[in-house]
Design an enzyme around this catalytic site. Sequence first.
Site, PDB file in Angstrom:
ATOM      1  N   ASP A  60       0.845  -1.195   0.000  1.00  0.00           N
ATOM      2  CA  ASP A  60       0.000   0.000   0.000  1.00  0.00           C
ATOM      3  C   ASP A  60       0.885   1.251   0.000  1.00  0.00           C
ATOM      4  O   ASP A  60       1.832   1.338   0.782  1.00  0.00           O
ATOM      5  CB  ASP A  60      -0.876  -0.050   1.267  1.00  0.00           C
ATOM      6  CG  ASP A  60      -1.971   0.988   1.251  1.00  0.00           C
ATOM      7  OD1 ASP A  60      -2.505   1.277   0.167  1.00  0.00           O
ATOM      8  OD2 ASP A  60      -2.300   1.503   2.342  1.00  0.00           O
ATOM      9  N   HIS A  61       0.581   2.218  -0.851  1.00  0.00           N
ATOM     10  CA  HIS A  61       1.323   3.488  -0.927  1.00  0.00           C
ATOM     11  C   HIS A  61       2.836   3.297  -0.995  1.00  0.00           C
ATOM     12  O   HIS A  61       3.595   3.891  -0.226  1.00  0.00           O
ATOM     13  CB  HIS A  61       0.982   4.387   0.277  1.00  0.00           C
ATOM     14  CG  HIS A  61      -0.430   4.856   0.258  1.00  0.00           C
ATOM     15  ND1 HIS A  61      -0.887   5.830  -0.586  1.00  0.00           N
ATOM     16  CD2 HIS A  61      -1.497   4.451   0.977  1.00  0.00           C
ATOM     17  CE1 HIS A  61      -2.183   6.014  -0.390  1.00  0.00           C
ATOM     18  NE2 HIS A  61      -2.586   5.189   0.537  1.00  0.00           N
TER      19      HIS A  61
HETATM   20  P1  13P Z   1      -8.103   4.365   6.664  1.00  0.00           P
HETATM   21  O1  13P Z   1      -7.022   4.139   7.661  1.00  0.00           O
HETATM   22  O2  13P Z   1      -8.688   5.726   6.757  1.00  0.00           O
HETATM   23  O3  13P Z   1      -9.132   3.294   6.690  1.00  0.00           O
HETATM   24  O4  13P Z   1      -7.419   4.312   5.233  1.00  0.00           O
HETATM   25  C1  13P Z   1      -6.781   3.153   4.832  1.00  0.00           C
HETATM   26  C2  13P Z   1      -6.134   3.350   3.527  1.00  0.00           C
HETATM   27  O5  13P Z   1      -6.651   3.978   2.634  1.00  0.00           O
HETATM   28  C3  13P Z   1      -4.830   2.745   3.334  1.00  0.00           C
HETATM   29  O6  13P Z   1      -4.299   3.058   2.106  1.00  0.00           O
END
Ligand code: 13P
Length: 264
Positions: A60-61
């Site tokens: 993620d990211h």
């Molecule tokens: P939240 O922590 O707001 O649920 O977001 C998670 C997210 O988008 C991780 O990329």
Amino acid sequence: NNLEWTKAILLTAQENNSPVILGVSEGAGKYMCGYKTIVGMVEGMLEELNITVPVALHLDHGSFEGAKETIAAGFSSVMFDGSHLPFEENLKLAKDVVEKAHAKGISVECEVGSIGGEEDGIIGNGELADIEECKQMVATGIDYLACGIGNIHGQYPENWKGLAFDHLQAIADAVGPDMPLVLHGGSGIPQDQIEKAISMGISKVNVNTEFQLSFAAATRKYIEAGKDKEGKGFDPRKLLAPGKAAIVEDAKSHIDWFGSANKA
Ligand code: 13P
């Protein structure tokens, strides 16, 4: 985030016959001693827990380096997030990640228009993704597109205006029905808005903060009730059990909302 979460989510996905994406941020990757540790843990769990539903292990990211490292470590999906870079550079690096990932059958998510709030120390402003940039990003060959539609990471402030559905529609029209769209910041968005977004082309919803809050609340309740002082209640396997149970409950309700039960 850790072994307890991974186990809770895999078991709940299996029980509900739901496919699932395990998202790992670079910060969580460091916390768990690196991507190879995570691949080993997840592969071990898939086998030992007899998980047969489709499971993606996703960065993620990710930075460009993080994407390369997770591709090498055996992840099945990576997000390259170049949304904080000048767009031309984001696009160029996205193309490179797509080439490297697709050569190994790994799927790629990229982001246009930064998602607001804070994620692993990166602060975004909750932009609306530029439509032309969305089209150009899709042309790189990515498999799914994260696009800002007023969503933010973390808890939503009281004065949040809600998701920008007109903008989501414009993006969906521009990129076409074959491009799955990703909704980041899934925690705390009212259920009706999530369902509407899914009906309009959102195919992946990221949720983290909501699970963290549930885990913390359940752990607090256990300690405030003095259970850690009863018998062997201090054993980490007992101490972390209420948090794990809370994740199971939350994962079940999210699978129901998102409509992924019995889709494995
Ligand atoms: P939240 O922590 O707001 O649920 O977001 C998670 C997210 O988008 C991780 O990329």
